[in-house]
Design a protein around this motif. Structure first.
Motif, mmCIF file in Angstrom:
data_model
loop_
_atom_site.group_PDB
_atom_site.id
_atom_site.type_symbol
_atom_site.label_atom_id
_atom_site.label_comp_id
_atom_site.label_asym_id
_atom_site.label_seq_id
_atom_site.Cartn_x
_atom_site.Cartn_y
_atom_site.Cartn_z
ATOM 1 N N ALA A 263 -41.676 -86.159 46.707
ATOM 2 C CA ALA A 263 -41.817 -87.857 46.703
ATOM 3 C C ALA A 263 -41.091 -88.225 48.150
ATOM 4 O O ALA A 263 -42.030 -89.258 48.724
ATOM 5 C CB ALA A 263 -40.673 -88.332 45.848
ATOM 6 N N LYS A 264 -40.257 -87.654 48.766
ATOM 7 C CA LYS A 264 -39.950 -87.926 50.170
ATOM 8 C C LYS A 264 -40.926 -87.685 51.120
ATOM 9 O O LYS A 264 -40.904 -88.468 52.215
ATOM 10 C CB LYS A 264 -38.596 -87.187 50.373
ATOM 11 C CG LYS A 264 -37.344 -87.602 49.871
ATOM 12 C CD LYS A 264 -35.977 -86.925 50.213
ATOM 13 C CE LYS A 264 -34.746 -87.353 49.367
ATOM 14 N NZ LYS A 264 -33.838 -86.514 49.629
ATOM 15 N N ALA A 265 -41.894 -86.450 50.753
ATOM 16 C CA ALA A 265 -42.903 -86.325 51.894
ATOM 17 C C ALA A 265 -43.944 -87.663 51.552
ATOM 18 O O ALA A 265 -44.972 -87.302 52.554
ATOM 19 C CB ALA A 265 -43.353 -84.905 51.638
ATOM 20 N N GLY A 266 -43.875 -88.248 50.615
ATOM 21 C CA GLY A 266 -44.964 -89.021 50.399
ATOM 22 C C GLY A 266 -45.919 -88.989 49.109
ATOM 23 O O GLY A 266 -46.983 -89.762 49.461
ATOM 24 N N ARG B 290 -54.150 -83.681 50.400
ATOM 25 C CA ARG B 290 -55.398 -83.299 51.004
ATOM 26 C C ARG B 290 -56.243 -84.442 51.220
ATOM 27 O O ARG B 290 -56.890 -84.810 52.180
ATOM 28 C CB ARG B 290 -56.163 -82.337 50.287
ATOM 29 C CG ARG B 290 -55.747 -80.707 50.368
ATOM 30 C CD ARG B 290 -56.294 -79.811 49.876
ATOM 31 N NE ARG B 290 -55.518 -78.463 49.959
ATOM 32 C CZ ARG B 290 -55.982 -77.549 49.342
ATOM 33 N NH1 ARG B 290 -56.777 -77.361 48.233
ATOM 34 N NH2 ARG B 290 -55.450 -76.263 49.618
ATOM 35 N N THR B 291 -55.880 -85.536 50.182
ATOM 36 C CA THR B 291 -56.996 -86.727 50.288
ATOM 37 C C THR B 291 -56.315 -87.564 51.353
ATOM 38 O O THR B 291 -57.100 -87.980 52.303
ATOM 39 C CB THR B 291 -56.829 -87.221 49.065
ATOM 40 O OG1 THR B 291 -57.414 -86.485 48.013
ATOM 41 C CG2 THR B 291 -57.762 -88.731 48.693
ATOM 42 N N LYS B 292 -55.249 -87.622 51.375
ATOM 43 C CA LYS B 292 -54.552 -88.652 52.273
ATOM 44 C C LYS B 292 -54.401 -87.892 53.688
ATOM 45 O O LYS B 292 -54.894 -88.935 54.829
ATOM 46 C CB LYS B 292 -52.991 -88.742 52.301
ATOM 47 C CG LYS B 292 -52.475 -89.555 51.084
ATOM 48 C CD LYS B 292 -50.981 -89.622 50.979
ATOM 49 C CE LYS B 292 -50.679 -90.354 49.966
ATOM 50 N NZ LYS B 292 -49.131 -90.687 49.568
ATOM 51 N N ASP B 293 -54.841 -86.736 54.048
ATOM 52 C CA ASP B 293 -54.884 -86.227 55.247
ATOM 53 C C ASP B 293 -56.404 -85.712 55.711
ATOM 54 O O ASP B 293 -56.433 -84.829 56.678
ATOM 55 C CB ASP B 293 -54.025 -84.689 55.282
ATOM 56 C CG ASP B 293 -52.458 -85.149 55.206
ATOM 57 O OD1 ASP B 293 -52.168 -86.326 55.631
ATOM 58 O OD2 ASP B 293 -51.876 -84.232 54.796
#
Length: 150
Positions: free
Chosen positions: A81-84, A117-120
């Motif tokens: 969660a902290k990683a986004g 993977r979708t975000k990046d």
């Protein structure tokens, strides 16, 4: 005489089985999301590994645990969660029980991995399809829960 023949046959079968199971030193094992710099854990029933770099070749990977401590799951959830990870942030923390099934952890990791993977998608320097920070967070969470494969 029969004992000597049986012993020879058993030795020949064992040697041929080892030749079939153990990959060559140049072969790279299929390792989906396990960190490339982490050595593989071998089971006690595995054949003796042949070192190639810092990887153990010819050894079987240890199986995932059957259960995970609730505190480890919650800590891994917090890391993600902290990683986004929105899916990890929306997931419900475990309470009222000591252990949870390993599928809770594998599902958490897989969902966060796919989300990262979708975000990046447009990040230039990717590691396993995601940014290095997201990759590290996934592997930190997996290590926290003791999960090797998800």
């Amino acid at each position: 005489m029969k004992l000597a023949i049986r012993t020879g046959l058993v030795a020949a079968i064992a040697a041929s089985a080892f030749a079939v199971v153990a990959p060559t030193a140049g072969a790279a094992p299929a390792r989906s999301d396990q960190a490339a710099n982490e050595p593989s854990r071998a089971t006690t029933s595995a054949v003796a590994p042949v070192a190639a770099g810092d990887h153990a070749m010819g050894a079987r990977l240890a199986a995932n645990p059957t259960t995970i401590k609730a505190a480890a799951y919650n800590q891994a959830r917090s890391i993600l969660a902290k990683a986004g990870s929105d899916s990890a942030a929306k997931s419900h923390p475990v309470h009222g029980t000591g252990d949870v099934p390993v599928r809770y952890g594998t599902s958490l990791l897989a969902g966060s991995r796919d989300e990262f993977r979708t975000k990046d998608r447009n990040v230039p320097d990717k590691k396993s399809g995601m940014s290095p920070a997201h990759y590290q967070a996934i592997h930190d969470a997996a290590r926290t829960m003791g999960i090797d494969r998800w």
